[in-house]
Scaffold this motif. Structure first.
Motif, short mmCIF file in Angstrom:
data_model
loop_
_atom_site.label_atom_id
_atom_site.label_comp_id
_atom_site.label_asym_id
_atom_site.label_seq_id
_atom_site.Cartn_x
_atom_site.Cartn_y
_atom_site.Cartn_z
N GLY A 8 0.81 -1.20 0.00
CA GLY A 8 0.00 0.00 0.00
C GLY A 8 0.85 1.25 0.00
O GLY A 8 2.07 1.20 0.14
N TRP A 35 -9.39 -10.30 -1.62
CA TRP A 35 -8.96 -8.96 -1.20
C TRP A 35 -10.22 -8.17 -0.85
O TRP A 35 -11.17 -8.11 -1.65
CB TRP A 35 -8.20 -8.24 -2.31
CG TRP A 35 -6.79 -8.68 -2.47
CD1 TRP A 35 -6.27 -9.53 -3.39
CD2 TRP A 35 -5.68 -8.24 -1.66
NE1 TRP A 35 -4.93 -9.67 -3.21
CE2 TRP A 35 -4.52 -8.89 -2.15
CE3 TRP A 35 -5.55 -7.38 -0.57
CZ2 TRP A 35 -3.27 -8.70 -1.60
CZ3 TRP A 35 -4.29 -7.19 -0.03
CH2 TRP A 35 -3.17 -7.84 -0.54
N ARG A 37 -11.64 -4.37 1.11
CA ARG A 37 -11.22 -3.03 1.49
C ARG A 37 -12.28 -2.41 2.39
O ARG A 37 -13.46 -2.76 2.33
CB ARG A 37 -10.97 -2.15 0.27
CG ARG A 37 -12.22 -1.79 -0.54
CD ARG A 37 -11.82 -1.02 -1.79
NE ARG A 37 -12.98 -0.64 -2.59
CZ ARG A 37 -12.89 -0.10 -3.80
NH1 ARG A 37 -11.69 0.14 -4.36
NH2 ARG A 37 -13.99 0.21 -4.47
N ARG A 44 -16.74 -3.34 5.28
CA ARG A 44 -15.68 -4.02 4.52
C ARG A 44 -16.32 -4.72 3.32
O ARG A 44 -17.31 -5.42 3.46
CB ARG A 44 -14.97 -5.04 5.41
CG ARG A 44 -13.68 -5.56 4.85
CD ARG A 44 -12.90 -6.36 5.88
NE ARG A 44 -12.50 -5.55 7.02
CZ ARG A 44 -11.65 -5.98 7.96
NH1 ARG A 44 -11.15 -7.20 7.90
NH2 ARG A 44 -11.35 -5.21 8.98
N ASP A 89 -11.00 4.68 -4.39
CA ASP A 89 -10.33 3.42 -4.05
C ASP A 89 -9.58 3.53 -2.72
O ASP A 89 -9.06 2.54 -2.22
CB ASP A 89 -9.34 3.02 -5.13
CG ASP A 89 -10.02 2.69 -6.45
OD1 ASP A 89 -9.49 3.10 -7.51
OD2 ASP A 89 -11.07 2.01 -6.43
N TYR A 93 -6.81 -2.04 2.76
CA TYR A 93 -7.01 -3.27 2.01
C TYR A 93 -6.54 -4.47 2.83
O TYR A 93 -5.43 -4.45 3.40
CB TYR A 93 -6.27 -3.21 0.68
CG TYR A 93 -6.96 -2.35 -0.34
CD1 TYR A 93 -7.01 -0.96 -0.19
CD2 TYR A 93 -7.61 -2.90 -1.44
CE1 TYR A 93 -7.69 -0.16 -1.11
CE2 TYR A 93 -8.28 -2.11 -2.37
CZ TYR A 93 -8.31 -0.75 -2.19
OH TYR A 93 -8.98 0.05 -3.11
N TYR A 94 -7.37 -5.51 2.86
CA TYR A 94 -7.09 -6.72 3.62
C TYR A 94 -7.11 -7.92 2.69
O TYR A 94 -7.95 -8.01 1.79
CB TYR A 94 -8.15 -6.94 4.69
CG TYR A 94 -8.29 -5.85 5.71
CD1 TYR A 94 -9.12 -4.76 5.49
CD2 TYR A 94 -7.59 -5.90 6.91
CE1 TYR A 94 -9.26 -3.75 6.42
CE2 TYR A 94 -7.73 -4.90 7.86
CZ TYR A 94 -8.56 -3.83 7.61
OH TYR A 94 -8.68 -2.84 8.55
N CYS A 95 -6.22 -8.87 2.95
CA CYS A 95 -6.33 -10.14 2.27
C CYS A 95 -6.90 -11.17 3.25
O CYS A 95 -6.79 -11.01 4.47
CB CYS A 95 -4.99 -10.61 1.72
SG CYS A 95 -3.68 -10.81 2.95
N GLY A 116 -3.97 -5.73 7.03
CA GLY A 116 -4.40 -4.56 6.29
C GLY A 116 -3.24 -3.67 5.87
O GLY A 116 -2.24 -3.56 6.57
#
Length: 123
Positions: A8, A35, A37, A44, A89, A93-95, A116
């Motif tokens: 990020g 993914w 966000r 989320r 955007d 962001y999380y995976c 994140g």
């Protein structure tokens, strides 16, 4: 068991970023990866997901044609290439990993989460 998200940063509108998510502590063989966000004050949301084989993918309408999800050769790493970034955007962001290998967009479907990484797009 860890998912480590990185990549990020701050980018101008129209620019690109590539997020990475590396799994450690166990194998994620057979897991789908997603993914998500979350922007301030918002829920989320899933922006992209990929099956274990990489043969199935999902994209939210808001990112179709701009974002690409992929898996590394070892399949324990997942990437999110983000192009033509927009101010909207901007989010953390999380995976996440789903052991049932589904492409489901709800957060409750995922078993493991990364910490994140912040993406900020300036307009």
């Amino acid at each position: 068991v860890q998912l480590q998200a990185s990549g990020g940063g701050l980018v101008q509108a129209g620019g690109s970023l590539r997020l990475s998510c590396a799994a450690s502590g166990r194998t994620f063989s057979g897991y789908a990866m997603g993914w998500f966000r979350q922007a301030p004050g918002q829920e989320r949301e899933c922006v992209a997901a990929i099956s274990w084989s990489g043969g199935r993918t999902y994209y939210a309408d808001s990112v179709k044609g701009r974002f690409t999800i992929s898996r590394g050769n070892a399949k324990n790493t997942v990437y999110l290439q983000m192009n033509s970034l927009k101010a909207e955007d901007t989010a953390v962001y999380y995976c996440a990993a789903d052991r049932r290998n589904r492409l489901i967009t709800t957060t409750t479907a995922y078993d493991y989460w990364g910490q994140g990484t912040q993406v900020t797009v300036s307009s």
